[in-house]
Scaffold this motif. Structure first.
Motif, short mmCIF file in Angstrom:
data_model
loop_
_atom_site.label_atom_id
_atom_site.label_comp_id
_atom_site.label_asym_id
_atom_site.label_seq_id
_atom_site.Cartn_x
_atom_site.Cartn_y
_atom_site.Cartn_z
N TRP A 161 -3.59 -8.13 4.32
CA TRP A 161 -3.42 -7.16 5.41
C TRP A 161 -1.96 -6.78 5.58
O TRP A 161 -1.66 -5.63 5.94
CB TRP A 161 -4.03 -7.74 6.68
CG TRP A 161 -5.37 -8.32 6.36
CD1 TRP A 161 -5.76 -9.62 6.44
CD2 TRP A 161 -6.48 -7.62 5.79
NE1 TRP A 161 -7.03 -9.78 5.99
CE2 TRP A 161 -7.51 -8.56 5.58
CE3 TRP A 161 -6.71 -6.29 5.45
CZ2 TRP A 161 -8.75 -8.22 5.04
CZ3 TRP A 161 -7.94 -5.94 4.91
CH2 TRP A 161 -8.94 -6.89 4.72
N SER A 162 -1.07 -7.69 5.28
CA SER A 162 0.35 -7.34 5.26
C SER A 162 0.62 -6.32 4.17
O SER A 162 1.39 -5.36 4.35
CB SER A 162 1.20 -8.60 5.03
OG SER A 162 1.05 -9.51 6.09
N ALA A 163 -0.01 -6.51 3.02
CA ALA A 163 0.20 -5.59 1.90
C ALA A 163 -0.42 -4.23 2.17
O ALA A 163 0.16 -3.19 1.81
CB ALA A 163 -0.40 -6.19 0.62
N LEU A 164 -1.59 -4.20 2.79
CA LEU A 164 -2.28 -2.94 3.04
C LEU A 164 -1.60 -2.12 4.13
O LEU A 164 -1.62 -0.89 4.10
CB LEU A 164 -3.74 -3.21 3.42
CG LEU A 164 -4.67 -2.01 3.50
CD1 LEU A 164 -4.70 -1.25 2.18
CD2 LEU A 164 -6.08 -2.47 3.89
N GLU A 211 -0.55 -1.49 8.45
CA GLU A 211 -1.28 -1.31 9.70
C GLU A 211 -2.28 -0.16 9.64
O GLU A 211 -3.44 -0.30 10.03
CB GLU A 211 -0.29 -1.08 10.84
CG GLU A 211 -0.94 -0.99 12.21
CD GLU A 211 0.08 -0.87 13.33
OE1 GLU A 211 -0.31 -0.47 14.44
OE2 GLU A 211 1.27 -1.17 13.08
N ALA A 212 -1.85 0.99 9.15
CA ALA A 212 -2.73 2.16 9.12
C ALA A 212 -3.91 1.96 8.17
O ALA A 212 -5.07 2.24 8.53
CB ALA A 212 -1.95 3.41 8.72
N GLY A 213 -3.64 1.47 6.97
CA GLY A 213 -4.71 1.25 6.01
C GLY A 213 -5.69 0.19 6.48
O GLY A 213 -6.91 0.33 6.30
N THR A 214 -5.16 -0.87 7.09
CA THR A 214 -6.01 -1.94 7.59
C THR A 214 -6.92 -1.42 8.71
O THR A 214 -8.12 -1.70 8.72
CB THR A 214 -5.15 -3.10 8.11
OG1 THR A 214 -4.42 -3.66 7.01
CG2 THR A 214 -6.01 -4.17 8.74
N ALA A 215 -6.35 -0.66 9.63
CA ALA A 215 -7.13 -0.12 10.74
C ALA A 215 -8.25 0.79 10.22
O ALA A 215 -9.39 0.73 10.71
CB ALA A 215 -6.23 0.63 11.70
N GLN A 216 -7.93 1.62 9.24
CA GLN A 216 -8.95 2.52 8.69
C GLN A 216 -10.06 1.75 7.99
O GLN A 216 -11.24 2.06 8.13
CB GLN A 216 -8.31 3.51 7.72
CG GLN A 216 -9.26 4.59 7.21
CD GLN A 216 -9.81 5.45 8.33
OE1 GLN A 216 -9.06 5.93 9.19
NE2 GLN A 216 -11.12 5.63 8.36
#
Length: 283
Positions: free
Chosen positions: A247-250, A252-257
């Motif tokens: 999730w650090s790599a992805l 905030e925006a990508g994780t939320a989506q």
């Protein structure tokens, strides 16, 4: 970020876990000659590691009765090679997802986007000390988006699962003790379901509950205590801390989506019967 790691489990896990309850899986393994139920489960989940012995499967699965595993492994590998098991499992995932989500959803932008996001997250997981994740990570990626998504969520699930075993050991809980403690909370397996699914006898379960009582983690009625709740939260927090890399790599925006998309797909799967009723406690 650790809270995000826990949210990931809630949003995404059913996309993978549906494979354990789908009739397509049971039927496919039966066609290979594997016994329905425990043998198929043990072989299906451990196949990425190759034709390993029962001890390795028990060590990596952790809260299953080792004696039950030994009755199925390595016998399963004399019936069907791991590569055949893996091919059958992927085919079952394809058929089950198509049945439960429908062709429109399978070909949707939501699934395609989720597959790419989940793959990016899964490939950012460090494999050191994560045997089930590492074994799955060595498999080839499927081409179709819905299978790519299923494989990515499988990687994320096994990555967190490997971390959870480390946290349980640090917390001093054996596999059956962890399962018995988990069965005392809302959202955990009912004791009857846990014993049946993980192949523990009533006598073994009673002994595990007594051991939890001696540590004052459950009370005389078998209900979880404040100390038990505190230990569970300590273990979950440690698991979260060891599971943040994807999730650090992805970001905030990508994780939320991904979580939004995953929640939508998981809801559809739940409505389609991906998780049998009555397995988990509601209060």
């Amino acid at each position: 970020m650790t809270k995000i790691a826990r949210q990931a489990k809630k949003s995404l896990e059913l996309i993978h876990a549906m494979i354990y309850f789908a009739p397509e899986t049971a039927d496919g393994f039966a066609e290979l000659g594997l016994e329905r139920g425990r043998m198929s489960y043990y072989a299906g989940r451990s196949a990425p590691m190759g034709p390993v012995c029962a001890g390795v499967v028990a060590a990596t699965f952790y809260n299953f009765n080792p004696a039950s595993i030994a009755r199925a492994i390595p016998k399963a590998w004399s019936i069907a090679a791991p590569q055949a098991v893996l091919a059958t499992r992927l085919r079952a995932a394809d058929e089950a997802l198509r049945r439960m989500l429908g062709e429109d959803a399978i070909s949707s932008a939501v699934v395609s986007e989720s597959a790419e996001l989940a793959r990016e997250a899964a490939q950012a997981c460090p494999p050191e000390g994560k045997p089930l994740y590492a074994a799955h990570a060595d498999l080839e990626w499927p081409d179709e988006p819905h299978l790519k998504l299923w494989h990515a969520v499988t990687l994320l699930r096994e990555f967190r699962g490997d971390a959870h075993i480390a946290a349980l050991q640090h917390g001093g809980l054996s596999g059956i003790q962890a399962l018995a403690l988990h069965s005392t909370i809302a959202g955990g397996f009912t004791p009857d379901s846990a014993k049946k699914l993980r192949s523990w006898s009533d006598e073994q379960w009673t002994r595990a509950v007594q051991q939890l009582r001696e540590r004052e983690l459950v009370d005389a009625e078998g209900e979880i205590t404040e100390a038990g709740l505190a230990l569970r939260e300590e273990i979950e927090t440690a698991t979260d801390a060891m599971s943040v890399a994807p999730w650090s790599a992805l970001g905030e925006a990508g994780t939320a989506q991904l979580f939004r998309n995953g929640g939508q797909l998981s809801k559809a799967l739940l409505q389609a019967g991906a998780m049998p009723e009555g397995l988990r406690r509601t209060r």
